[in-house]
Design a protein around this motif. Structure first.
Motif, PDB file in Angstrom:
ATOM      1  N   SER A  18      -3.066   0.470   2.457  1.00 43.06           N
ATOM      2  CA  SER A  18      -4.165   0.576   3.418  1.00 43.06           C
ATOM      3  C   SER A  18      -5.421  -0.075   2.866  1.00 43.06           C
ATOM      4  O   SER A  18      -5.608  -0.173   1.653  1.00 43.06           O
ATOM      5  CB  SER A  18      -4.432   2.043   3.771  1.00 43.06           C
ATOM      6  OG  SER A  18      -4.898   2.748   2.642  1.00 43.06           O
ATOM      7  N   GLY A  19      -6.245  -0.503   3.780  1.00 42.99           N
ATOM      8  CA  GLY A  19      -7.513  -1.125   3.424  1.00 42.99           C
ATOM      9  C   GLY A  19      -8.218  -1.608   4.680  1.00 42.99           C
ATOM     10  O   GLY A  19      -7.742  -1.406   5.797  1.00 42.99           O
ATOM     11  N   LYS A  20      -9.325  -2.264   4.467  1.00 44.75           N
ATOM     12  CA  LYS A  20     -10.099  -2.799   5.590  1.00 44.75           C
ATOM     13  C   LYS A  20      -9.840  -4.304   5.697  1.00 44.75           C
ATOM     14  O   LYS A  20      -9.845  -5.010   4.691  1.00 44.75           O
ATOM     15  CB  LYS A  20     -11.583  -2.524   5.372  1.00 44.75           C
ATOM     16  CG  LYS A  20     -11.892  -1.026   5.343  1.00 44.75           C
ATOM     17  CD  LYS A  20     -13.367  -0.752   5.340  1.00 44.75           C
ATOM     18  CE  LYS A  20     -13.673   0.718   5.214  1.00 44.75           C
ATOM     19  NZ  LYS A  20     -13.078   1.560   6.214  1.00 44.75           N
ATOM     20  N   PRO A  21      -9.613  -4.800   6.908  1.00 42.00           N
ATOM     21  CA  PRO A  21      -9.423  -6.241   7.075  1.00 42.00           C
ATOM     22  C   PRO A  21     -10.655  -7.011   6.573  1.00 42.00           C
ATOM     23  O   PRO A  21     -11.792  -6.544   6.703  1.00 42.00           O
ATOM     24  CB  PRO A  21      -9.258  -6.409   8.592  1.00 42.00           C
ATOM     25  CG  PRO A  21      -8.775  -5.076   9.062  1.00 42.00           C
ATOM     26  CD  PRO A  21      -9.454  -4.078   8.166  1.00 42.00           C
ATOM     27  N   ILE A  22     -10.421  -8.154   5.998  1.00 42.26           N
ATOM     28  CA  ILE A  22     -11.496  -9.009   5.487  1.00 42.26           C
ATOM     29  C   ILE A  22     -12.361  -9.471   6.662  1.00 42.26           C
ATOM     30  O   ILE A  22     -11.854 -10.002   7.650  1.00 42.26           O
ATOM     31  CB  ILE A  22     -10.909 -10.196   4.700  1.00 42.26           C
ATOM     32  CG1 ILE A  22     -10.173  -9.669   3.458  1.00 42.26           C
ATOM     33  CG2 ILE A  22     -11.992 -11.199   4.334  1.00 42.26           C
ATOM     34  CD1 ILE A  22      -9.330 -10.694   2.746  1.00 42.26           C
ATOM     35  N   MET A  35      -7.190 -10.085   7.475  1.00 44.08           N
ATOM     36  CA  MET A  35      -6.057  -9.447   6.803  1.00 44.08           C
ATOM     37  C   MET A  35      -6.534  -8.319   5.889  1.00 44.08           C
ATOM     38  O   MET A  35      -7.598  -8.414   5.286  1.00 44.08           O
ATOM     39  CB  MET A  35      -5.302 -10.451   5.929  1.00 44.08           C
ATOM     40  CG  MET A  35      -4.637 -11.554   6.660  1.00 44.08           C
ATOM     41  SD  MET A  35      -3.786 -12.636   5.480  1.00 44.08           S
ATOM     42  CE  MET A  35      -3.138 -13.853   6.593  1.00 44.08           C
ATOM     43  N   VAL A  36      -5.715  -7.280   5.776  1.00 40.66           N
ATOM     44  CA  VAL A  36      -5.933  -6.250   4.758  1.00 40.66           C
ATOM     45  C   VAL A  36      -5.499  -6.830   3.424  1.00 40.66           C
ATOM     46  O   VAL A  36      -6.231  -6.816   2.442  1.00 40.66           O
ATOM     47  CB  VAL A  36      -5.140  -4.968   5.090  1.00 40.66           C
ATOM     48  CG1 VAL A  36      -5.188  -3.976   3.929  1.00 40.66           C
ATOM     49  CG2 VAL A  36      -5.676  -4.330   6.357  1.00 40.66           C
ATOM     50  N   ILE A  37      -4.285  -7.341   3.393  1.00 37.78           N
ATOM     51  CA  ILE A  37      -3.716  -8.076   2.260  1.00 37.78           C
ATOM     52  C   ILE A  37      -2.688  -9.024   2.860  1.00 37.78           C
ATOM     53  O   ILE A  37      -2.021  -8.675   3.838  1.00 37.78           O
ATOM     54  CB  ILE A  37      -3.074  -7.136   1.199  1.00 37.78           C
ATOM     55  CG1 ILE A  37      -2.582  -7.921  -0.030  1.00 37.78           C
ATOM     56  CG2 ILE A  37      -1.963  -6.304   1.797  1.00 37.78           C
ATOM     57  CD1 ILE A  37      -2.074  -7.034  -1.188  1.00 37.78           C
ATOM     58  N   ARG A  72      -0.758  -3.094  -9.718  1.00 41.13           N
ATOM     59  CA  ARG A  72      -0.869  -4.503  -9.353  1.00 41.13           C
ATOM     60  C   ARG A  72      -1.716  -4.768  -8.112  1.00 41.13           C
ATOM     61  O   ARG A  72      -2.064  -5.917  -7.836  1.00 41.13           O
ATOM     62  CB  ARG A  72       0.535  -5.079  -9.118  1.00 41.13           C
ATOM     63  CG  ARG A  72       1.443  -5.148 -10.331  1.00 41.13           C
ATOM     64  CD  ARG A  72       1.190  -6.360 -11.204  1.00 41.13           C
ATOM     65  NE  ARG A  72       1.208  -7.624 -10.516  1.00 41.13           N
ATOM     66  CZ  ARG A  72       2.303  -8.358 -10.271  1.00 41.13           C
ATOM     67  NH1 ARG A  72       3.474  -7.950 -10.686  1.00 41.13           N
ATOM     68  NH2 ARG A  72       2.199  -9.503  -9.639  1.00 41.13           N
ATOM     69  N   LEU A  73      -2.021  -3.731  -7.348  1.00 41.31           N
ATOM     70  CA  LEU A  73      -2.779  -3.947  -6.107  1.00 41.31           C
ATOM     71  C   LEU A  73      -4.242  -4.267  -6.396  1.00 41.31           C
ATOM     72  O   LEU A  73      -4.818  -3.727  -7.340  1.00 41.31           O
ATOM     73  CB  LEU A  73      -2.708  -2.698  -5.220  1.00 41.31           C
ATOM     74  CG  LEU A  73      -1.367  -2.403  -4.568  1.00 41.31           C
ATOM     75  CD1 LEU A  73      -1.417  -1.044  -3.863  1.00 41.31           C
ATOM     76  CD2 LEU A  73      -0.977  -3.499  -3.585  1.00 41.31           C
ATOM     77  N   PRO A  74      -4.870  -5.105  -5.567  1.00 40.49           N
ATOM     78  CA  PRO A  74      -6.314  -5.338  -5.697  1.00 40.49           C
ATOM     79  C   PRO A  74      -7.062  -4.010  -5.549  1.00 40.49           C
ATOM     80  O   PRO A  74      -6.583  -3.091  -4.872  1.00 40.49           O
ATOM     81  CB  PRO A  74      -6.631  -6.267  -4.520  1.00 40.49           C
ATOM     82  CG  PRO A  74      -5.326  -6.883  -4.134  1.00 40.49           C
ATOM     83  CD  PRO A  74      -4.271  -5.872  -4.475  1.00 40.49           C
ATOM     84  N   LYS A  75      -8.233  -3.918  -6.148  1.00 43.89           N
ATOM     85  CA  LYS A  75      -8.997  -2.660  -6.164  1.00 43.89           C
ATOM     86  C   LYS A  75      -9.323  -2.127  -4.763  1.00 43.89           C
ATOM     87  O   LYS A  75      -9.428  -0.928  -4.568  1.00 43.89           O
ATOM     88  CB  LYS A  75     -10.285  -2.839  -6.961  1.00 43.89           C
ATOM     89  CG  LYS A  75     -10.056  -3.034  -8.452  1.00 43.89           C
ATOM     90  CD  LYS A  75     -11.366  -3.070  -9.196  1.00 43.89           C
ATOM     91  CE  LYS A  75     -11.268  -3.531 -10.622  1.00 43.89           C
ATOM     92  NZ  LYS A  75     -10.333  -2.906 -11.472  1.00 43.89           N
ATOM     93  N   ASN A  76      -9.477  -3.008  -3.794  1.00 45.85           N
ATOM     94  CA  ASN A  76      -9.842  -2.571  -2.449  1.00 45.85           C
ATOM     95  C   ASN A  76      -8.639  -2.171  -1.582  1.00 45.85           C
ATOM     96  O   ASN A  76      -8.793  -1.767  -0.444  1.00 45.85           O
ATOM     97  CB  ASN A  76     -10.638  -3.664  -1.728  1.00 45.85           C
ATOM     98  CG  ASN A  76      -9.836  -4.946  -1.576  1.00 45.85           C
ATOM     99  OD1 ASN A  76      -9.099  -5.345  -2.476  1.00 45.85           O
ATOM    100  ND2 ASN A  76      -9.979  -5.601  -0.448  1.00 45.85           N
ATOM    101  N   ILE A  77      -7.444  -2.255  -2.138  1.00 45.47           N
ATOM    102  CA  ILE A  77      -6.214  -1.909  -1.423  1.00 45.47           C
ATOM    103  C   ILE A  77      -5.609  -0.672  -2.065  1.00 45.47           C
ATOM    104  O   ILE A  77      -5.446  -0.606  -3.285  1.00 45.47           O
ATOM    105  CB  ILE A  77      -5.187  -3.070  -1.479  1.00 45.47           C
ATOM    106  CG1 ILE A  77      -5.798  -4.374  -0.960  1.00 45.47           C
ATOM    107  CG2 ILE A  77      -3.917  -2.702  -0.717  1.00 45.47           C
ATOM    108  CD1 ILE A  77      -6.267  -4.341   0.454  1.00 45.47           C
ATOM    109  N   LYS A  78      -5.257   0.299  -1.240  1.00 45.57           N
ATOM    110  CA  LYS A  78      -4.674   1.548  -1.733  1.00 45.57           C
ATOM    111  C   LYS A  78      -3.211   1.638  -1.317  1.00 45.57           C
ATOM    112  O   LYS A  78      -2.859   1.303  -0.183  1.00 45.57           O
ATOM    113  CB  LYS A  78      -5.418   2.767  -1.154  1.00 45.57           C
ATOM    114  CG  LYS A  78      -6.904   2.783  -1.455  1.00 45.57           C
ATOM    115  CD  LYS A  78      -7.167   3.061  -2.905  1.00 45.57           C
ATOM    116  CE  LYS A  78      -8.648   3.156  -3.172  1.00 45.57           C
ATOM    117  NZ  LYS A  78      -9.071   2.408  -4.316  1.00 45.57           N
ATOM    118  N   LEU A  79      -2.378   2.111  -2.234  1.00 47.18           N
ATOM    119  CA  LEU A  79      -0.992   2.394  -1.889  1.00 47.18           C
ATOM    120  C   LEU A  79      -0.985   3.672  -1.056  1.00 47.18           C
ATOM    121  O   LEU A  79      -1.471   4.710  -1.503  1.00 47.18           O
ATOM    122  CB  LEU A  79      -0.140   2.559  -3.146  1.00 47.18           C
ATOM    123  CG  LEU A  79       1.344   2.840  -2.906  1.00 47.18           C
ATOM    124  CD1 LEU A  79       2.007   1.711  -2.120  1.00 47.18           C
ATOM    125  CD2 LEU A  79       2.059   3.045  -4.239  1.00 47.18           C
TER     126      LEU A  79
END
Length: 149
Positions: A40-44, A54-56, A122-129
């Motif tokens: 989960s994350g916020k779209p760019i 995209m979120v990722i 491995r996920l970018p800091k702004n993306i949560k598993l």
């Protein structure tokens, strides 16, 4: 902007045996695993960014999961290295088989815990598993949720 969840699905084949188990799964056998990874994350928001909206990138998530899990586990046999199965593992490795020796009983439940640790690193800091679902048969699966861990 809204937080969005995206899911990528993967497939891999792997064998395992559950040392000390009181049923058929004590024997070496395999599964056609189906793995679903949800982040989960916020779209760019930056309209000039190549990943705008995209979120990722699904391709970036695919690369992480393939490198950490699919490419490692696919067509390998998984044994708990703290059991006598290590002798069988050595024999198989000597014969050129792909064998993984893990620190846990290789159940779906323990595998999702392992997979979550590997993916989160491995996920970018702004993306949560958000969650992982590992299906070992059509009717049996284990799930891991960040909200519960």
């Amino acid at each position: 902007m809204s937080t969005i969840r995206i899911t990528k699905q993967f497939n891999f084949e792997a064998g395992h045996a559950l040392y000390g188990y009181d049923g058929k799964c004590k024997n070496v056998h395999g599964h056609s695993y189906k793995l679903s990874v949800t982040v989960s994350g916020k779209p760019i928001k930056d309209t000039t960014h190549v990943k705008f909206g995209m979120v990722i990138d699904f391709g970036d998530l695919k690369k992480i999961v393939n490198e950490e899990i699919v490419d490692v586990f696919d067509h390998a046999t998984v044994f708990n290295k703290n059991t006598p199965h290590v002798e069988l593992a050595r024999e198989l490795m000597d014969r050129g088989h792909d064998v993984l020796l893990v620190d846990y009983q290789p159940t779906s439940e323990m595998m999702v815990i392992d997979f979550a640790k590997k993916i989160k690193k491995r996920l970018p800091k702004n993306i949560k598993l958000h969650s992982i679902k590992l299906q070992e048969t059509d009717t049996s699966f284990a799930e891991w949720y960040a909200s519960e861990n």
